[in-house]
Design an enzyme around this catalytic site. Structure first.
Site, PDB file in Angstrom:
ATOM      1  N   GLY A 124       0.756  -1.251   0.159  1.00  0.00           N
ATOM      2  CA  GLY A 124      -0.004   0.061   0.122  1.00  0.00           C
ATOM      3  C   GLY A 124       0.768   1.176   0.015  1.00  0.00           C
ATOM      4  N   ALA A 125       2.048   1.156  -0.572  1.00  0.00           N
ATOM      5  CA  ALA A 125       2.879   2.250  -0.613  1.00  0.00           C
ATOM      6  C   ALA A 125       2.464   3.504  -1.331  1.00  0.00           C
ATOM      7  CB  ALA A 125       4.163   1.870  -1.001  1.00  0.00           C
TER       8      ALA A 125
ATOM      9  N   GLY B 198      18.714   9.077  -4.343  1.00  0.00           N
ATOM     10  CA  GLY B 198      19.991   8.271  -4.505  1.00  0.00           C
ATOM     11  C   GLY B 198      19.892   6.798  -3.922  1.00  0.00           C
TER      12      GLY B 198
ATOM     13  N   VAL C 150      -2.837  -8.052  -2.419  1.00  0.00           N
ATOM     14  CA  VAL C 150      -2.264  -8.851  -1.092  1.00  0.00           C
ATOM     15  C   VAL C 150      -3.261  -9.918  -0.573  1.00  0.00           C
ATOM     16  CG1 VAL C 150      -0.931  -6.749  -0.291  1.00  0.00           C
ATOM     17  CG2 VAL C 150      -3.207  -6.923   0.198  1.00  0.00           C
TER      18      VAL C 150
ATOM     19  N   ASN D 199       0.813  -2.371   5.240  1.00  0.00           N
ATOM     20  CA  ASN D 199       0.310  -1.068   5.281  1.00  0.00           C
ATOM     21  C   ASN D 199      -1.122  -1.314   4.422  1.00  0.00           C
ATOM     22  OD1 ASN D 199      -0.275   1.721   5.824  1.00  0.00           O
ATOM     23  ND2 ASN D 199       0.065   1.965   3.672  1.00  0.00           N
TER      24      ASN D 199
ATOM     25  N   TYR E 183     -13.675  -3.384  10.297  1.00  0.00           N
ATOM     26  CA  TYR E 183     -12.368  -3.121  10.309  1.00  0.00           C
ATOM     27  C   TYR E 183     -11.864  -3.466  11.682  1.00  0.00           C
ATOM     28  CZ  TYR E 183      -8.641   0.668  10.022  1.00  0.00           C
ATOM     29  OH  TYR E 183      -7.440   1.146  10.005  1.00  0.00           O
TER      30      TYR E 183
ATOM     31  N   ALA F 159     -12.662  -5.983  13.437  1.00  0.00           N
ATOM     32  CA  ALA F 159     -12.526  -7.292  13.620  1.00  0.00           C
ATOM     33  C   ALA F 159     -11.327  -8.001  12.885  1.00  0.00           C
ATOM     34  CB  ALA F 159     -13.758  -8.158  13.032  1.00  0.00           C
TER      35      ALA F 159
END
Length: 253
Positions: free
Chosen positions: A14-15, A56, A66, A92, A158, A160
């Site tokens: 989830g970036a 860099g 996922v 995430n 959510y 749970a």
């Protein structure tokens, strides 16, 4: 003393999300190379990749569902092929849905939360922990929520899912600890992100008045905690559920 993640590789699921973007930038600023997972937003993933390479660091983007075990393994294979072993895994990603009461919440939302909270954590452990065991070290960090302690009306699916995730992480901390792998959770409160800044919705007195620090936290404050747990400074912390919410919830002893 500083957080130094040089020569480390971190995967963030989830970036491209509000919190994930800041975590990615922060870990990269500490020296880590980054595996940027996304589900749908390839454009944002590429933009973030360019930001991190301009710092860099090395960065790759990987698309995956996922909740699909094979796609998690495929993501691991690509990460290892392009960046070498993964030292830090940050879970995430979570499926978004419309909150309502238990009686009105579609059963499919409970399934989606279980899959994206519990099963994502299981799949990530199965994919990445074996190599960490071989190297005798690693960091697993899950993004939980203050909601899992609040149990407010409308939060059932959510809550749970996140409470189930908590169980997986606590057991994994015990199972992997002998290999110097730490397993911890960060539990944000209602956090200010770029979405709030764009809409000028940072302030919410109804929420903040009940927070001991009398404000909402920021995405950077969440990312700072993740960076700390990812580092050697947190080498003797495992099995922790760490609220980053100004004291809005306080785990008891």
């Amino acid at each position: 003393m500083k957080i130094d993640l040089s020569n480390k590789t971190a995967l963030i699921t989830g970036a491209t999300g509000d919190l994930g973007r800041v975590m990615a930038r922060t870990l990269a600023s500490c020296g880590a190379n980054i595996v940027l997972h996304y589900n749908n937003n390839e454009t944002k993933a590429k933009e973030l990749q360019q930001e991190i390479t301009a710092m860099g660091r090395r960065a790759i983007i990987v698309q995956a569902d996922v909740t699909n075990e094979q796609q998690i393994y495929d993501m691991k294979d690509k990460a290892v092929q392009e960046l070498g072993h993964v030292d830090i895994v940050v879970a995430n990603a979570v499926i978004q849905y419309q909150w309502t009461s238990i009686l009105e919440q579609p059963v499919s939302d409970y399934v989606s939360q279980f899959e994206s909270c519990v099963m994502q954590s299981v799949y990530l452990a199965k994919a990445f922990v074996p190599a960490m065991i071989e190297r005798n070290g690693g960091r697993i960090i899950g993004i939980n929520t203050e909601c899992s302690m609040q149990n407010f009306a409308g939060q059932s699916a959510y809550t749970a899912g996140k409470r189930g995730m908590d169980g997986v992480y606590r057991v994994l901390a015990k199972e992997a600890g002998g290999h110097q792998i730490t397993v911890n959770q960060v539990a944000p409160g209602w956090t200010i992100s770029d979405r709030d800044r764009a809409k000028h919705t940072e302030e919410n007195s109804g929420y903040s008045q009940n927070v001991p620090l009398k404000r909402r936290g920021t995405d950077q404050e969440i990312a700072n905690t993740v960076a700390f747990l990812a580092s050697d400074l947190a080498s003797f912390i495992t099995g922790a559920y760490i609220p980053v919410n100004g004291g809005n919830v306080m785990p008891a002893i």
